[in-house]
Design an enzyme around this catalytic site. Structure first.
Site, PDB file in Angstrom:
ATOM      1  N   ASP A  38     -11.840  10.987   1.956  1.00 55.65           N
ATOM      2  CA  ASP A  38     -10.532  10.556   1.482  1.00 55.65           C
ATOM      3  C   ASP A  38      -9.463  11.320   2.255  1.00 55.65           C
ATOM      4  O   ASP A  38      -9.717  12.419   2.772  1.00 55.65           O
ATOM      5  CB  ASP A  38     -10.370  10.823  -0.019  1.00 55.65           C
ATOM      6  CG  ASP A  38      -9.241  10.004  -0.633  1.00 55.65           C
ATOM      7  OD1 ASP A  38      -9.523   8.895  -1.134  1.00 55.65           O
ATOM      8  OD2 ASP A  38      -8.079  10.461  -0.585  1.00 55.65           O
ATOM      9  N   ASN A  91     -13.213   1.397   2.678  1.00 55.64           N
ATOM     10  CA  ASN A  91     -12.334   1.040   1.563  1.00 55.64           C
ATOM     11  C   ASN A  91     -10.920   1.586   1.705  1.00 55.64           C
ATOM     12  O   ASN A  91      -9.996   1.065   1.080  1.00 55.64           O
ATOM     13  CB  ASN A  91     -12.969   1.556   0.266  1.00 55.64           C
ATOM     14  CG  ASN A  91     -12.058   1.439  -0.914  1.00 55.64           C
ATOM     15  OD1 ASN A  91     -11.761   0.333  -1.378  1.00 55.64           O
ATOM     16  ND2 ASN A  91     -11.573   2.571  -1.410  1.00 55.64           N
ATOM     17  N   TYR A 156       0.705  -6.344   3.970  1.00 59.98           N
ATOM     18  CA  TYR A 156      -0.524  -6.286   3.189  1.00 59.98           C
ATOM     19  C   TYR A 156      -1.340  -7.563   3.354  1.00 59.98           C
ATOM     20  O   TYR A 156      -2.539  -7.525   3.647  1.00 59.98           O
ATOM     21  CB  TYR A 156      -0.212  -6.047   1.709  1.00 59.98           C
ATOM     22  CG  TYR A 156      -1.438  -5.719   0.898  1.00 59.98           C
ATOM     23  CD1 TYR A 156      -2.017  -4.455   0.960  1.00 59.98           C
ATOM     24  CD2 TYR A 156      -2.033  -6.681   0.076  1.00 59.98           C
ATOM     25  CE1 TYR A 156      -3.154  -4.151   0.218  1.00 59.98           C
ATOM     26  CE2 TYR A 156      -3.162  -6.380  -0.665  1.00 59.98           C
ATOM     27  CZ  TYR A 156      -3.715  -5.118  -0.589  1.00 59.98           C
ATOM     28  OH  TYR A 156      -4.856  -4.826  -1.308  1.00 59.98           O
ATOM     29  N   LYS A 160      -4.962  -7.776   5.349  1.00 61.05           N
ATOM     30  CA  LYS A 160      -6.194  -8.138   4.657  1.00 61.05           C
ATOM     31  C   LYS A 160      -6.814  -9.415   5.238  1.00 61.05           C
ATOM     32  O   LYS A 160      -8.042  -9.565   5.238  1.00 61.05           O
ATOM     33  CB  LYS A 160      -5.944  -8.278   3.157  1.00 61.05           C
ATOM     34  CG  LYS A 160      -5.591  -6.953   2.480  1.00 61.05           C
ATOM     35  CD  LYS A 160      -6.666  -5.881   2.714  1.00 61.05           C
ATOM     36  CE  LYS A 160      -6.382  -4.611   1.949  1.00 61.05           C
ATOM     37  NZ  LYS A 160      -7.441  -3.577   2.138  1.00 61.05           N
ATOM     38  N   ILE A 189      -7.103  -5.138  -9.792  1.00 57.92           N
ATOM     39  CA  ILE A 189      -8.083  -4.223 -10.371  1.00 57.92           C
ATOM     40  C   ILE A 189      -7.348  -3.034 -10.994  1.00 57.92           C
ATOM     41  O   ILE A 189      -6.355  -2.549 -10.445  1.00 57.92           O
ATOM     42  CB  ILE A 189      -9.061  -3.712  -9.287  1.00 57.92           C
ATOM     43  CG1 ILE A 189      -9.711  -4.885  -8.525  1.00 57.92           C
ATOM     44  CG2 ILE A 189     -10.121  -2.815  -9.897  1.00 57.92           C
ATOM     45  CD1 ILE A 189     -10.565  -5.808  -9.362  1.00 57.92           C
ATOM     46  N   THR A 191      -6.640   0.372 -11.217  1.00 60.45           N
ATOM     47  CA  THR A 191      -6.820   1.570 -10.391  1.00 60.45           C
ATOM     48  C   THR A 191      -5.495   2.338 -10.381  1.00 60.45           C
ATOM     49  O   THR A 191      -4.463   1.815 -10.801  1.00 60.45           O
ATOM     50  CB  THR A 191      -7.177   1.211  -8.933  1.00 60.45           C
ATOM     51  OG1 THR A 191      -6.042   0.591  -8.315  1.00 60.45           O
ATOM     52  CG2 THR A 191      -8.383   0.292  -8.850  1.00 60.45           C
TER      53      THR A 191
END
Length: 251
Positions: A38, A91, A156, A160, A189, A191
């Site tokens: 990370d 990810n 974005y 993607k 989601i 998160t």
């Protein structure tokens, strides 16, 4: 009973929170040894501790996926430590644009593409280099429903869409080496990335009703899809963007 990823060696980026953390933990629960990376070292270390405390094997690495040399070094270190690399989950990514960002804002666009596109490309190249030599491996990239629709801003959404393209291109490039490359395309989601929006009850309700299942997804639900794509249960699947979206794209 052996897990789906028993004795596999896994590499996960953006594993300090959200989908990345849930997937690193799920991989470990299914028997994998996991390199947890990370941008924020403390977050990666916390995920690794969670895996170790639960009886799994993991170690943490601070990694900026925008740095190609650092990506190469991190992947090489996994192979040096554990002998090989069996599966990877690319990810790490960002969502910089908001509803107030002017369409085509250059700073937001370039910042998004650097993490979401350059980072994924660097990771695929580093991972496939080792997997192709071994003639086996599975790579999964995080795209989004924004990569299969017009949802979100140009940075974005465009990035993607690019991840889906990278996935298909890499799948073709390494298919003969028995290296599978797929993507997950999550809907909304729960998160830390969505916390800012969902802290408002009205916004949370709006996000939920975007999906025919009338709820947001959980990080573990995406993690389960990644584990499946990395496992032998998906041995004839490559180049596929798998929607994990509560029916969003089916509307």
């Amino acid at each position: 009973m052996a897990g789906l990823l028993e004795d596999r060696i896994a590499f996960v980026t953006g594993a300090g929170s959200g989908i990345g953390r849930a997937t690193a933990i799920a991989m470990a629960q299914e028997g994998a040894k996991v390199a947890v990376t990370d941008l924020v070292a403390e977050w990666a270390e916390e995920t690794a501790r969670m895996i170790i405390d639960a009886g799994g094997e993991a170690y943490a690495v601070q990694l900026d996926v925008r740095d190609r040399a650092a990506v190469d070094a991190a992947v090489d270190a996994v192979v040096a430590r554990w002998g090989r690399l069996d599966c990877a989950f690319n990810n790490a990514g960002v969502s910089i644009e908001t509803m107030m960002t002017p369409w085509g804002d250059n700073d937001a666009f370039e910042g998004t593409f650097a993490a979401n596109c350059d980072g994924v490309m660097y990771c695929i190249a580093a991972e496939a280099r080792h997997m192709a030599k071994a003639k086996r491996g599975a790579i999964v990239n995080t795209a989004s429903v924004a990569g299969m629709s017009g949802l979100s801003g140009p940075g974005y959404c465009g990035s993607k869409h690019a991840v889906v393209g990278f996935t298909r291109s890499a799948a073709m490039r390494w298919a003969a080496d028995n290296v599978r490359v797929n993507a997950v395309c999550p809907g909304a989601i729960v998160t830390p990335m969505t916390d800012v929006t969902t802290s408002d009850p009205q916004a949370a309700a709006f996000m939920a009703q975007m999906h025919p299942m009338n709820r947001m997804g959980e990080a573990r639900e995406v993690a389960d899809a990644v584990v499946f794509l990395c496992s032998d249960k998906a041995s004839f699947i490559t180049g596929h963007p798998l929607a994990v979206d509560g029916g969003f794209l089916a509307r």
